[in-house]
Design a protein around this motif. Structure first.
Motif, PDB file in Angstrom:
ATOM      1  N   MET A   1      12.211  -0.458   6.804  1.00 31.93           N
ATOM      2  CA  MET A   1      11.228  -0.778   7.761  1.00 31.93           C
ATOM      3  C   MET A   1       9.822  -0.100   7.122  1.00 31.93           C
ATOM      4  O   MET A   1       8.989  -0.754   7.310  1.00 31.93           O
ATOM      5  N   LYS A   2      10.005   1.290   6.838  1.00 33.53           N
ATOM      6  CA  LYS A   2       8.747   1.887   6.489  1.00 33.53           C
ATOM      7  C   LYS A   2       8.497   1.184   5.139  1.00 33.53           C
ATOM      8  O   LYS A   2       7.152   0.993   4.871  1.00 33.53           O
ATOM      9  N   ARG A   3       9.396   0.743   4.152  1.00 34.14           N
ATOM     10  CA  ARG A   3       8.943   0.404   2.875  1.00 34.14           C
ATOM     11  C   ARG A   3       8.411  -1.159   3.307  1.00 34.14           C
ATOM     12  O   ARG A   3       7.603  -1.559   2.534  1.00 34.14           O
ATOM     13  N   LEU A   4       8.693  -2.028   4.221  1.00 37.10           N
ATOM     14  CA  LEU A   4       8.318  -3.173   4.480  1.00 37.10           C
ATOM     15  C   LEU A   4       6.900  -2.939   4.737  1.00 37.10           C
ATOM     16  O   LEU A   4       5.950  -4.010   4.470  1.00 37.10           O
TER      17      LEU A   4
ATOM     18  N   GLN B   1       5.088 -13.354   0.091  1.00 37.25           N
ATOM     19  CA  GLN B   1       4.088 -13.001  -0.510  1.00 37.25           C
ATOM     20  C   GLN B   1       3.721 -11.699  -0.104  1.00 37.25           C
ATOM     21  O   GLN B   1       3.759 -11.149   0.969  1.00 37.25           O
ATOM     22  N   CYS B   2       3.166 -10.575  -1.272  1.00 36.59           N
ATOM     23  CA  CYS B   2       2.854  -9.440  -1.049  1.00 36.59           C
ATOM     24  C   CYS B   2       1.890  -8.900  -2.151  1.00 36.59           C
ATOM     25  O   CYS B   2       2.142  -9.412  -3.330  1.00 36.59           O
ATOM     26  N   ASN B   3       0.857  -8.395  -1.794  1.00 35.39           N
ATOM     27  CA  ASN B   3       0.002  -7.916  -2.674  1.00 35.39           C
ATOM     28  C   ASN B   3       0.381  -6.921  -3.656  1.00 35.39           C
ATOM     29  O   ASN B   3      -0.213  -6.873  -5.079  1.00 35.39           O
ATOM     30  N   HIS B   4       1.331  -6.476  -3.506  1.00 39.59           N
ATOM     31  CA  HIS B   4       2.189  -5.279  -4.605  1.00 39.59           C
ATOM     32  C   HIS B   4       2.692  -6.239  -5.744  1.00 39.59           C
ATOM     33  O   HIS B   4       3.167  -5.412  -6.629  1.00 39.59           O
ATOM     34  N   TRP B   5       3.008  -7.409  -5.280  1.00 38.03           N
ATOM     35  CA  TRP B   5       3.739  -8.399  -6.431  1.00 38.03           C
ATOM     36  C   TRP B   5       2.640  -8.832  -7.258  1.00 38.03           C
ATOM     37  O   TRP B   5       3.141  -9.598  -8.083  1.00 38.03           O
ATOM     38  N   LYS B   6       1.640  -8.715  -7.261  1.00 39.56           N
ATOM     39  CA  LYS B   6       0.568  -9.209  -8.113  1.00 39.56           C
ATOM     40  C   LYS B   6       0.583  -8.497  -9.434  1.00 39.56           C
ATOM     41  O   LYS B   6      -0.703  -7.806  -9.745  1.00 39.56           O
TER      42      LYS B   6
ATOM     43  N   LEU C   1      11.454  -9.589 -10.092  1.00 39.23           N
ATOM     44  CA  LEU C   1      12.207 -10.230  -9.077  1.00 39.23           C
ATOM     45  C   LEU C   1      12.880 -11.571  -9.397  1.00 39.23           C
ATOM     46  O   LEU C   1      13.949 -11.510  -8.874  1.00 39.23           O
ATOM     47  N   GLU C   2      12.239 -12.109 -10.219  1.00 39.58           N
ATOM     48  CA  GLU C   2      13.019 -13.350 -10.745  1.00 39.58           C
ATOM     49  C   GLU C   2      14.295 -12.958 -11.383  1.00 39.58           C
ATOM     50  O   GLU C   2      15.306 -13.693 -10.966  1.00 39.58           O
TER      51      GLU C   2
ATOM     52  N   ASN D   1      12.994  -3.604  -2.375  1.00 36.26           N
ATOM     53  CA  ASN D   1      13.593  -2.683  -3.052  1.00 36.26           C
ATOM     54  C   ASN D   1      13.250  -3.062  -4.644  1.00 36.26           C
ATOM     55  O   ASN D   1      13.143  -2.075  -5.446  1.00 36.26           O
ATOM     56  N   ILE D   2      13.681  -4.206  -4.944  1.00 32.20           N
ATOM     57  CA  ILE D   2      13.242  -4.547  -6.166  1.00 32.20           C
ATOM     58  C   ILE D   2      11.879  -4.284  -6.925  1.00 32.20           C
ATOM     59  O   ILE D   2      11.696  -3.820  -7.714  1.00 32.20           O
ATOM     60  N   SER D   3      11.089  -4.764  -5.996  1.00 33.20           N
ATOM     61  CA  SER D   3       9.476  -4.475  -6.197  1.00 33.20           C
ATOM     62  C   SER D   3       9.178  -2.928  -6.697  1.00 33.20           C
ATOM     63  O   SER D   3       8.571  -2.592  -7.377  1.00 33.20           O
ATOM     64  N   THR D   4       9.814  -2.129  -5.468  1.00 32.71           N
ATOM     65  CA  THR D   4       9.656  -0.869  -5.525  1.00 32.71           C
ATOM     66  C   THR D   4      10.311  -0.134  -6.694  1.00 32.71           C
ATOM     67  O   THR D   4       9.718   0.623  -7.406  1.00 32.71           O
ATOM     68  N   ASP D   5      11.412  -0.443  -7.024  1.00 27.41           N
ATOM     69  CA  ASP D   5      12.137  -0.131  -8.302  1.00 27.41           C
ATOM     70  C   ASP D   5      11.421  -0.366  -9.787  1.00 27.41           C
ATOM     71  O   ASP D   5      11.360   0.080 -10.585  1.00 27.41           O
ATOM     72  N   ALA D   6      10.784  -1.657  -9.542  1.00 31.55           N
ATOM     73  CA  ALA D   6      10.268  -2.165 -10.725  1.00 31.55           C
ATOM     74  C   ALA D   6       8.990  -1.323 -11.050  1.00 31.55           C
ATOM     75  O   ALA D   6       8.432  -1.589 -12.213  1.00 31.55           O
ATOM     76  N   TYR D   7       8.279  -0.480 -10.216  1.00 33.35           N
ATOM     77  CA  TYR D   7       7.151   0.125 -10.611  1.00 33.35           C
ATOM     78  C   TYR D   7       6.994   1.190 -11.703  1.00 33.35           C
ATOM     79  O   TYR D   7       6.291   1.190 -12.317  1.00 33.35           O
ATOM     80  N   ARG D   8       8.416   1.445 -12.068  1.00 29.49           N
ATOM     81  CA  ARG D   8       8.603   2.315 -12.797  1.00 29.49           C
ATOM     82  C   ARG D   8       8.217   1.685 -14.264  1.00 29.49           C
ATOM     83  O   ARG D   8       8.176   2.234 -15.308  1.00 29.49           O
ATOM     84  N   TYR D   9       8.417   0.458 -14.309  1.00 32.26           N
ATOM     85  CA  TYR D   9       8.306  -0.434 -15.540  1.00 32.26           C
ATOM     86  C   TYR D   9       6.703  -0.827 -15.841  1.00 32.26           C
ATOM     87  O   TYR D   9       6.417  -1.501 -16.756  1.00 32.26           O
ATOM     88  N   THR D  10       5.890  -0.614 -14.876  1.00 33.77           N
ATOM     89  CA  THR D  10       4.498  -0.959 -14.861  1.00 33.77           C
ATOM     90  C   THR D  10       3.792   0.226 -15.465  1.00 33.77           C
ATOM     91  O   THR D  10       3.829   1.329 -15.205  1.00 33.77           O
ATOM     92  N   GLU D  11       2.361  -0.198 -15.874  1.00 33.37           N
ATOM     93  CA  GLU D  11       1.674   0.772 -16.256  1.00 33.37           C
ATOM     94  C   GLU D  11       0.683   0.886 -15.180  1.00 33.37           C
ATOM     95  O   GLU D  11       0.280   0.097 -14.377  1.00 33.37           O
ATOM     96  N   ALA D  12       0.094   2.293 -15.055  1.00 35.58           N
ATOM     97  CA  ALA D  12      -0.561   2.723 -13.805  1.00 35.58           C
ATOM     98  C   ALA D  12      -1.973   1.873 -13.920  1.00 35.58           C
ATOM     99  O   ALA D  12      -2.439   1.767 -15.010  1.00 35.58           O
TER     100      ALA D  12
END
Length: 176
Positions: A18-21, A39-44, A52-53, A97-108
């Motif tokens: 719930m905190k992550r949500l 929809q989530c702005n963090h998924w942009k 996610l796909e 969870n998927i989007s949070t875990d995917a941050y490690r693959y994104t450039e800051a």
């Protein structure tokens, strides 16, 4: 039995989820029998959308999935027209969870901004000097001057400056 274990696990993990949500601010844009658009702005981000796909394509209940890194939306079509509230919660939790875990693959974003700024300054230096200098050559020159003039006062530090200058001069060109 498995559903009971999942239920117990979900109740233990609920506060964290719930905190992550809340942090992700996932919105249900529309829901109708057999499909939902979240929809989530963090998924942009294209990397997060691709993740996610990919991950939702393995869910047995998901018939098709489309994610947009531009709009930050996730469209899920299901194999069944109706989901239980537990199934819907699991879908939303999985998306978070998927989007949070995917941050490690994104450039800051900060690193990308710094890289763009450095590239702009480098371009400006090249333009102003007619291509005779760039950021690397100016930095190398600075390090060489500081290293050679500071050798008597602090040989260890001066040696490290000379080594950094050497490293800049010998690195492979074409990084930018």
């Amino acid at each position: 039995m498995i559903q009971s274990i999942l239920g117990i696990g979900a109740s233990l993990a609920a506060p964290s989820i719930m905190k992550r949500l809340k942090d992700q601010k996932v919105q249900v844009l529309h829901a109708m029998p057999g499909r939902v658009r979240l929809q989530c702005n963090h998924w942009k981000n294209h990397t997060i959308a691709e993740e996610l796909e990919e991950q939702f394509s393995y869910f047995p209940i998901v018939q098709s999935v489309r994610a947009s890194g531009i709009t930050g939306s996730l469209l899920l079509e299901f194999t069944t027209p109706y989901l239980t509230s537990e199934q819907f919660d699991e879908i939303v939790q999985a998306a978070v969870n998927i989007s949070t875990d995917a941050y490690r693959y994104t450039e800051a974003a900060m690193k990308a901004s710094m890289r763009n700024g450095l590239s702009s300054v480098d371009h400006l230096v090249k333009k102003q000097t007619g291509g005779k200098a760039d950021i690397d050559s100016l930095l190398t020159l600075f390090l060489l001057m500081k290293g050679t003039t500071g050798f008597a006062a602090n040989p260890a530090f001066a040696s490290s400056l000379l080594f950094w200058a050497y490293t800049l001069m010998t690195k492979e060109s074409g990084e930018r």
